[in-house]
Scaffold this motif. Structure first.
Motif, PDB file in Angstrom:
ATOM      1  N   THR A  26     -13.104  26.277  14.686  1.00 29.68           N
ATOM      2  CA  THR A  26     -12.994  25.513  13.450  1.00 29.68           C
ATOM      3  C   THR A  26     -11.538  25.122  13.242  1.00 29.68           C
ATOM      4  O   THR A  26     -10.635  25.932  13.464  1.00 29.68           O
ATOM      5  CB  THR A  26     -13.478  26.350  12.246  1.00 29.68           C
ATOM      6  OG1 THR A  26     -14.835  26.742  12.484  1.00 29.68           O
ATOM      7  CG2 THR A  26     -13.405  25.566  10.952  1.00 29.68           C
ATOM      8  N   ALA A  27     -11.341  23.911  12.822  1.00 24.64           N
ATOM      9  CA  ALA A  27      -9.996  23.428  12.502  1.00 24.64           C
ATOM     10  C   ALA A  27     -10.046  22.781  11.125  1.00 24.64           C
ATOM     11  O   ALA A  27     -11.020  22.124  10.773  1.00 24.64           O
ATOM     12  CB  ALA A  27      -9.526  22.428  13.538  1.00 24.64           C
ATOM     13  N   GLN A  28      -8.988  23.003  10.360  1.00 23.85           N
ATOM     14  CA  GLN A  28      -8.927  22.395   9.033  1.00 23.85           C
ATOM     15  C   GLN A  28      -7.688  21.537   8.929  1.00 23.85           C
ATOM     16  O   GLN A  28      -6.589  21.960   9.307  1.00 23.85           O
ATOM     17  CB  GLN A  28      -8.901  23.466   7.938  1.00 23.85           C
ATOM     18  CG  GLN A  28      -8.914  22.860   6.548  1.00 23.85           C
ATOM     19  CD  GLN A  28      -9.246  23.862   5.476  1.00 23.85           C
ATOM     20  OE1 GLN A  28      -9.975  24.801   5.708  1.00 23.85           O
ATOM     21  NE2 GLN A  28      -8.714  23.651   4.299  1.00 23.85           N
ATOM     22  N   ALA A  29      -7.871  20.329   8.432  1.00 24.44           N
ATOM     23  CA  ALA A  29      -6.743  19.429   8.215  1.00 24.44           C
ATOM     24  C   ALA A  29      -5.985  19.869   6.961  1.00 24.44           C
ATOM     25  O   ALA A  29      -6.477  20.667   6.169  1.00 24.44           O
ATOM     26  CB  ALA A  29      -7.254  18.000   8.037  1.00 24.44           C
ATOM     27  N   SER A  30      -4.803  19.337   6.801  1.00 22.95           N
ATOM     28  CA  SER A  30      -4.043  19.597   5.580  1.00 22.95           C
ATOM     29  C   SER A  30      -4.854  19.127   4.381  1.00 22.95           C
ATOM     30  O   SER A  30      -5.633  18.177   4.469  1.00 22.95           O
ATOM     31  CB  SER A  30      -2.713  18.849   5.609  1.00 22.95           C
ATOM     32  OG  SER A  30      -1.938  19.264   6.696  1.00 22.95           O
ATOM     33  N   ASN A  31      -4.652  19.777   3.242  1.00 22.93           N
ATOM     34  CA  ASN A  31      -5.336  19.363   2.022  1.00 22.93           C
ATOM     35  C   ASN A  31      -4.885  17.966   1.610  1.00 22.93           C
ATOM     36  O   ASN A  31      -3.745  17.571   1.846  1.00 22.93           O
ATOM     37  CB  ASN A  31      -5.053  20.344   0.887  1.00 22.93           C
ATOM     38  CG  ASN A  31      -5.734  21.672   1.103  1.00 22.93           C
ATOM     39  OD1 ASN A  31      -6.722  21.776   1.817  1.00 22.93           O
ATOM     40  ND2 ASN A  31      -5.209  22.707   0.492  1.00 22.93           N
ATOM     41  N   VAL A  32      -5.779  17.240   0.981  1.00 21.33           N
ATOM     42  CA  VAL A  32      -5.476  15.928   0.427  1.00 21.33           C
ATOM     43  C   VAL A  32      -5.494  16.061  -1.085  1.00 21.33           C
ATOM     44  O   VAL A  32      -6.480  16.528  -1.664  1.00 21.33           O
ATOM     45  CB  VAL A  32      -6.524  14.885   0.883  1.00 21.33           C
ATOM     46  CG1 VAL A  32      -6.297  13.558   0.183  1.00 21.33           C
ATOM     47  CG2 VAL A  32      -6.495  14.728   2.391  1.00 21.33           C
TER      48      VAL A  32
END
Length: 122
Positions: free
Chosen positions: A40-46
């Motif tokens: 699992t990978a999570q992008a930076s919050n927007v």
């Protein structure tokens, strides 16, 4: 290496208000012949941003007699802030009070930098 790019747009609805955080994650899953695996990978919050418009209206002079001209000034601003954005599709309505009449040719609009430098008269 596999790279997938895609774009999304922030929707213009009641759930997307100033300061709302949107998270997006991706799961890559596979079977290596012995078991199911995934990462699992999570992008930076927007962070959702919105304009923070202010409107100030004044009149000079504040008293008048028949045929006296009054100058109304309306200042619309979007002060620089850490969670702000440009305003689009904005509308300003100003109804001239009963007993007063518009002086033809007196409308002056000034759009100050950094938005753009323009003057119009009407």
């Amino acid at each position: 290496t596999l790279v997938i790019d895609y774009r999304v747009a922030v929707t213009n609805d009641a759930t997307n208000v100033r300061g709302t955080t949107r998270r997006n994650s991706a799961v890559f899953a596979w079977n290596d012949g012995a078991s199911n695996r995934s990462v699992t990978a999570q992008a930076s919050n927007v962070n959702v941003v919105e304009p923070n418009l202010t409107v100030v209206k004044g009149v000079n002079p504040t008293t008048g007699d028949a045929s006296d001209e009054l100058t109304y000034t309306i200042d619309v601003a979007n002060p620089v802030n850490t969670n702000g954005a440009m305003a689009f599709e904005a509308t300003l309505t100003d109804v001239i009070p009963a007993g007063l009449t518009y002086v033809p040719g007196s409308l002056e609009t000034v759009i100050a930098p950094p938005l753009m430098a323009a003057r119009s008269r009407g």
